[in-house]
Motif scaffolding. Sequence first.
Motif, mmCIF file in Angstrom:
data_model
loop_
_atom_site.group_PDB
_atom_site.id
_atom_site.type_symbol
_atom_site.label_atom_id
_atom_site.label_comp_id
_atom_site.label_asym_id
_atom_site.label_seq_id
_atom_site.Cartn_x
_atom_site.Cartn_y
_atom_site.Cartn_z
ATOM 1 N N GLY A 45 0.795 -1.228 0.000
ATOM 2 C CA GLY A 45 0.000 0.000 0.000
ATOM 3 C C GLY A 45 0.824 1.273 0.000
ATOM 4 O O GLY A 45 0.282 2.360 0.136
ATOM 5 N N HIS A 46 2.137 1.152 -0.153
ATOM 6 C CA HIS A 46 3.021 2.326 -0.254
ATOM 7 C C HIS A 46 4.290 1.918 -0.999
ATOM 8 O O HIS A 46 4.603 0.740 -1.129
ATOM 9 C CB HIS A 46 3.357 2.902 1.131
ATOM 10 N N ALA A 47 5.014 2.913 -1.489
ATOM 11 C CA ALA A 47 6.246 2.652 -2.237
ATOM 12 C C ALA A 47 7.329 2.136 -1.296
ATOM 13 O O ALA A 47 7.510 2.668 -0.202
ATOM 14 C CB ALA A 47 6.713 3.922 -2.938
ATOM 15 N N ILE A 48 8.028 1.094 -1.725
ATOM 16 C CA ILE A 48 9.148 0.572 -0.940
ATOM 17 C C ILE A 48 10.436 1.219 -1.450
ATOM 18 O O ILE A 48 10.489 1.742 -2.547
ATOM 19 C CB ILE A 48 9.230 -0.967 -1.028
ATOM 20 N N SER A 49 11.464 1.181 -0.634
ATOM 21 C CA SER A 49 12.757 1.768 -1.030
ATOM 22 C C SER A 49 13.320 1.032 -2.233
ATOM 23 O O SER A 49 13.209 -0.192 -2.331
ATOM 24 C CB SER A 49 13.746 1.681 0.126
ATOM 25 N N PRO A 50 13.955 1.764 -3.137
ATOM 26 C CA PRO A 50 14.526 1.115 -4.317
ATOM 27 C C PRO A 50 15.771 0.304 -3.963
ATOM 28 O O PRO A 50 16.586 0.730 -3.152
ATOM 29 C CB PRO A 50 14.875 2.295 -5.227
ATOM 30 N N SER A 51 15.887 -0.870 -4.557
ATOM 31 C CA SER A 51 17.058 -1.720 -4.377
ATOM 32 C C SER A 51 17.940 -1.581 -5.614
ATOM 33 O O SER A 51 17.508 -1.876 -6.731
ATOM 34 C CB SER A 51 16.621 -3.172 -4.205
ATOM 35 N N ALA A 52 19.156 -1.152 -5.424
ATOM 36 C CA ALA A 52 20.065 -0.888 -6.545
ATOM 37 C C ALA A 52 20.311 -2.123 -7.400
ATOM 38 O O ALA A 52 20.636 -2.010 -8.579
ATOM 39 C CB ALA A 52 21.388 -0.340 -6.026
ATOM 40 N N ASN A 53 20.132 -3.308 -6.828
ATOM 41 C CA ASN A 53 20.331 -4.545 -7.597
ATOM 42 C C ASN A 53 19.322 -4.684 -8.727
ATOM 43 O O ASN A 53 19.561 -5.412 -9.681
ATOM 44 C CB ASN A 53 20.227 -5.762 -6.677
ATOM 45 N N ARG A 54 18.194 -4.008 -8.630
ATOM 46 C CA ARG A 54 17.139 -4.104 -9.647
ATOM 47 C C ARG A 54 17.209 -2.974 -10.674
ATOM 48 O O ARG A 54 16.399 -2.925 -11.582
ATOM 49 C CB ARG A 54 15.772 -4.066 -8.969
ATOM 50 N N TYR A 55 18.120 -2.042 -10.505
ATOM 51 C CA TYR A 55 18.165 -0.846 -11.354
ATOM 52 C C TYR A 55 19.392 -0.831 -12.253
ATOM 53 O O TYR A 55 20.422 -1.425 -11.947
ATOM 54 C CB TYR A 55 18.171 0.416 -10.489
ATOM 55 N N ALA A 56 19.262 -0.097 -13.372
ATOM 56 C CA ALA A 56 20.364 0.164 -14.292
ATOM 57 C C ALA A 56 20.172 1.580 -14.831
ATOM 58 O O ALA A 56 19.075 2.137 -14.759
ATOM 59 C CB ALA A 56 20.372 -0.854 -15.433
ATOM 60 N N VAL A 57 21.220 2.148 -15.391
ATOM 61 C CA VAL A 57 21.156 3.519 -15.904
ATOM 62 C C VAL A 57 20.304 3.558 -17.171
ATOM 63 O O VAL A 57 20.536 2.798 -18.109
ATOM 64 C CB VAL A 57 22.565 4.069 -16.195
#
Length: 177
Positions: free
Chosen positions: A91-103
């Motif tokens: 029900g709310h945004a969770i903190s972003p995990s850098a392992n799931r992100y790319a530029v």
Amino acid sequence: MTSVRKPTCAGCPDSFRYEGSIPMKQHGVMMHLGERYCIGGRKARRFRRGDPTVYVPAWCPKRKSPCELRIYGFKSRDDWMLHTMLCQELGHAISPSANRYAVDFELHTEMTPPEFWKRCDTEPIGELLHVAVHRYQVVEIDDGLKPCFFYKTDQGFEYCPQFDAQTARKNIKEDTD
């Protein structure tokens, strides 16, 4: 609302106060007792009377002008779906995990992180950054002193100091056809 603070010289490894009783030439300049120097450039530079005592001066050799702007998106469709489902379940945004992100994008901007933070709630993001930022993307503004991260949620941007950009930069975006 958390504030993005202006960077200071405190803790900078290149900030140096000469404590020797005898003036001595070091780092290419004559140093005198009690004077502050920045030894980050090719040659040391003495802080002048008009320079800020706490905040980083405009002439700091680490400062980038214009600032680097990076936008991080999910590296795969699966990572996006997992993150979206978790946010919906909680029900709310969770903190972003850098392992799931790319530029996604690398650009430049004249705005410093504190300027962006002040203006992001009152002005359209497309006009501020000249690029669209979608929900759950992370915006990095690196002024060379301290990179700041902003996480886009349904309610706007959140300051996200714990985002690990080095991990996200190592990730490779998967092709989505």
